[in-house]
Design a protein around this motif. Structure first.
Motif, PDB file in Angstrom:
ATOM      1  N   MET A 166       0.818  -1.197   0.000  1.00 20.02           N
ATOM      2  CA  MET A 166       0.000   0.000   0.000  1.00 20.02           C
ATOM      3  C   MET A 166       0.863   1.262   0.000  1.00 20.02           C
ATOM      4  O   MET A 166       0.534   2.218  -0.663  1.00 20.02           O
ATOM      5  N   ASN A 167       1.985   1.222   0.740  1.00 15.18           N
ATOM      6  CA  ASN A 167       2.848   2.406   0.798  1.00 15.18           C
ATOM      7  C   ASN A 167       3.398   2.772  -0.569  1.00 15.18           C
ATOM      8  O   ASN A 167       3.510   3.949  -0.898  1.00 15.18           O
ATOM      9  N   PHE A 168       3.760   1.763  -1.363  1.00 11.08           N
ATOM     10  CA  PHE A 168       4.284   2.029  -2.701  1.00 11.08           C
ATOM     11  C   PHE A 168       3.226   2.733  -3.558  1.00 11.08           C
ATOM     12  O   PHE A 168       3.525   3.677  -4.285  1.00 11.08           O
ATOM     13  N   LEU A 169       1.986   2.301  -3.457  1.00 13.05           N
ATOM     14  CA  LEU A 169       0.900   2.924  -4.211  1.00 13.05           C
ATOM     15  C   LEU A 169       0.646   4.348  -3.730  1.00 13.05           C
ATOM     16  O   LEU A 169       0.343   5.236  -4.535  1.00 13.05           O
ATOM     17  N   LYS A 170       0.809   4.591  -2.445  1.00 10.39           N
ATOM     18  CA  LYS A 170       0.667   5.953  -1.916  1.00 10.39           C
ATOM     19  C   LYS A 170       1.746   6.866  -2.468  1.00 10.39           C
ATOM     20  O   LYS A 170       1.489   8.022  -2.795  1.00 10.39           O
ATOM     21  N   VAL A 171       2.965   6.340  -2.574  1.00  9.61           N
ATOM     22  CA  VAL A 171       4.072   7.133  -3.126  1.00  9.61           C
ATOM     23  C   VAL A 171       3.794   7.462  -4.597  1.00  9.61           C
ATOM     24  O   VAL A 171       3.977   8.601  -5.032  1.00  9.61           O
ATOM     25  N   ILE A 172       3.342   6.482  -5.358  1.00  9.30           N
ATOM     26  CA  ILE A 172       3.005   6.722  -6.767  1.00  9.30           C
ATOM     27  C   ILE A 172       1.928   7.791  -6.871  1.00  9.30           C
ATOM     28  O   ILE A 172       2.028   8.726  -7.673  1.00  9.30           O
ATOM     29  N   ASN A 173       0.898   7.685  -6.052  1.00  6.04           N
ATOM     30  CA  ASN A 173      -0.185   8.667  -6.062  1.00  6.04           C
ATOM     31  C   ASN A 173       0.347  10.066  -5.750  1.00  6.04           C
ATOM     32  O   ASN A 173      -0.009  11.042  -6.412  1.00  6.04           O
ATOM     33  N   LEU A 174       1.217  10.172  -4.758  1.00  2.00           N
ATOM     34  CA  LEU A 174       1.798  11.466  -4.382  1.00  2.00           C
ATOM     35  C   LEU A 174       2.639  12.047  -5.511  1.00  2.00           C
ATOM     36  O   LEU A 174       2.531  13.239  -5.823  1.00  2.00           O
ATOM     37  N   ILE A 175       3.466  11.240  -6.145  1.00  2.51           N
ATOM     38  CA  ILE A 175       4.299  11.710  -7.262  1.00  2.51           C
ATOM     39  C   ILE A 175       3.414  12.224  -8.393  1.00  2.51           C
ATOM     40  O   ILE A 175       3.668  13.288  -8.967  1.00  2.51           O
ATOM     41  N   GLN A 176       2.381  11.497  -8.709  1.00  6.26           N
ATOM     42  CA  GLN A 176       1.485  11.904  -9.799  1.00  6.26           C
ATOM     43  C   GLN A 176       0.761  13.204  -9.448  1.00  6.26           C
ATOM     44  O   GLN A 176       0.650  14.102 -10.282  1.00  6.26           O
ATOM     45  N   LYS A 177       0.275  13.332  -8.229  1.00  2.00           N
ATOM     46  CA  LYS A 177      -0.407  14.563  -7.809  1.00  2.00           C
ATOM     47  C   LYS A 177       0.540  15.753  -7.874  1.00  2.00           C
ATOM     48  O   LYS A 177       0.168  16.836  -8.308  1.00  2.00           O
ATOM     49  N   LYS A 178       1.764  15.554  -7.431  1.00  2.00           N
ATOM     50  CA  LYS A 178       2.759  16.627  -7.431  1.00  2.00           C
ATOM     51  C   LYS A 178       3.053  17.086  -8.852  1.00  2.00           C
ATOM     52  O   LYS A 178       3.144  18.280  -9.118  1.00  2.00           O
ATOM     53  N   PRO A 211       9.051  19.077 -14.969  1.00  2.00           N
ATOM     54  CA  PRO A 211       9.593  17.806 -15.444  1.00  2.00           C
ATOM     55  C   PRO A 211      10.123  16.993 -14.277  1.00  2.00           C
ATOM     56  O   PRO A 211      10.740  17.516 -13.369  1.00  2.00           O
ATOM     57  N   LEU A 212       9.853  15.717 -14.302  1.00  2.00           N
ATOM     58  CA  LEU A 212      10.327  14.844 -13.228  1.00  2.00           C
ATOM     59  C   LEU A 212      11.708  14.318 -13.588  1.00  2.00           C
ATOM     60  O   LEU A 212      11.919  13.133 -13.786  1.00  2.00           O
ATOM     61  N   THR A 213      12.673  15.231 -13.658  1.00  2.00           N
ATOM     62  CA  THR A 213      14.018  14.853 -14.071  1.00  2.00           C
ATOM     63  C   THR A 213      14.682  13.921 -13.069  1.00  2.00           C
ATOM     64  O   THR A 213      15.509  13.114 -13.441  1.00  2.00           O
ATOM     65  N   PHE A 214      14.302  14.012 -11.803  1.00  2.00           N
ATOM     66  CA  PHE A 214      14.898  13.121 -10.809  1.00  2.00           C
ATOM     67  C   PHE A 214      14.436  11.681 -11.012  1.00  2.00           C
ATOM     68  O   PHE A 214      14.998  10.771 -10.445  1.00  2.00           O
ATOM     69  N   LEU A 215      13.445  11.469 -11.860  1.00  2.00           N
ATOM     70  CA  LEU A 215      12.987  10.122 -12.189  1.00  2.00           C
ATOM     71  C   LEU A 215      13.449   9.720 -13.586  1.00  2.00           C
ATOM     72  O   LEU A 215      12.887   8.833 -14.205  1.00  2.00           O
TER      73      LEU A 215
END
Length: 103
Positions: free
Chosen positions: A1-13, A20-24
């Motif tokens: 669940m934590n991994f999905l929360k992180v993905i959700n946060l990155i997408q919202k940000k 640009p998400l250059t760090f990714l």
């Protein structure tokens, strides 16, 4: 669940700041990290024949996913949603960050 929360946060940000998400290692504006889920028996999760999804929202202990269409290593949005319980899955496969229109 934590991994999905992180993905959700990155997408919202990425949607709220439009940077640009250059760090990714993505040199364009990315608003989606496509994922596939694998069930405990090792098979891929399918919903209406879709196997790649976007995390749309975390709802208590569940996750609302949007089905994505895959073609030639790129993804496009659909209007198909499913709510799942992450406890039903044992593996989350993430694909490279991408930009999807109409989300």
């Amino acid at each position: 669940m934590n991994f999905l929360k992180v993905i959700n946060l990155i997408q919202k940000k990425s949607l709220s700041t439009c940077f640009p998400l250059t760090f990714l290692n993505c040199n364009k504006i990315c608003n989606t990290r496509p994922i596939s889920l694998y069930k405990k028996d090792g098979s891929i999760f399918k919903y209406n024949n879709y196997t790649v999804f976007r995390v749309e929202k975390i709802i208590s202990d569940t996750v609302k996913l949007r089905a994505l269409e895959e073609s030639n290593n790129s993804f496009s949005s659909t209007s198909i949603f499913v709510i799942v319980c992450p406890k039903d899955f044992c593996v989350i496969r993430s694909f490279p960050d991408t930009s999807i229109a109409c989300i």
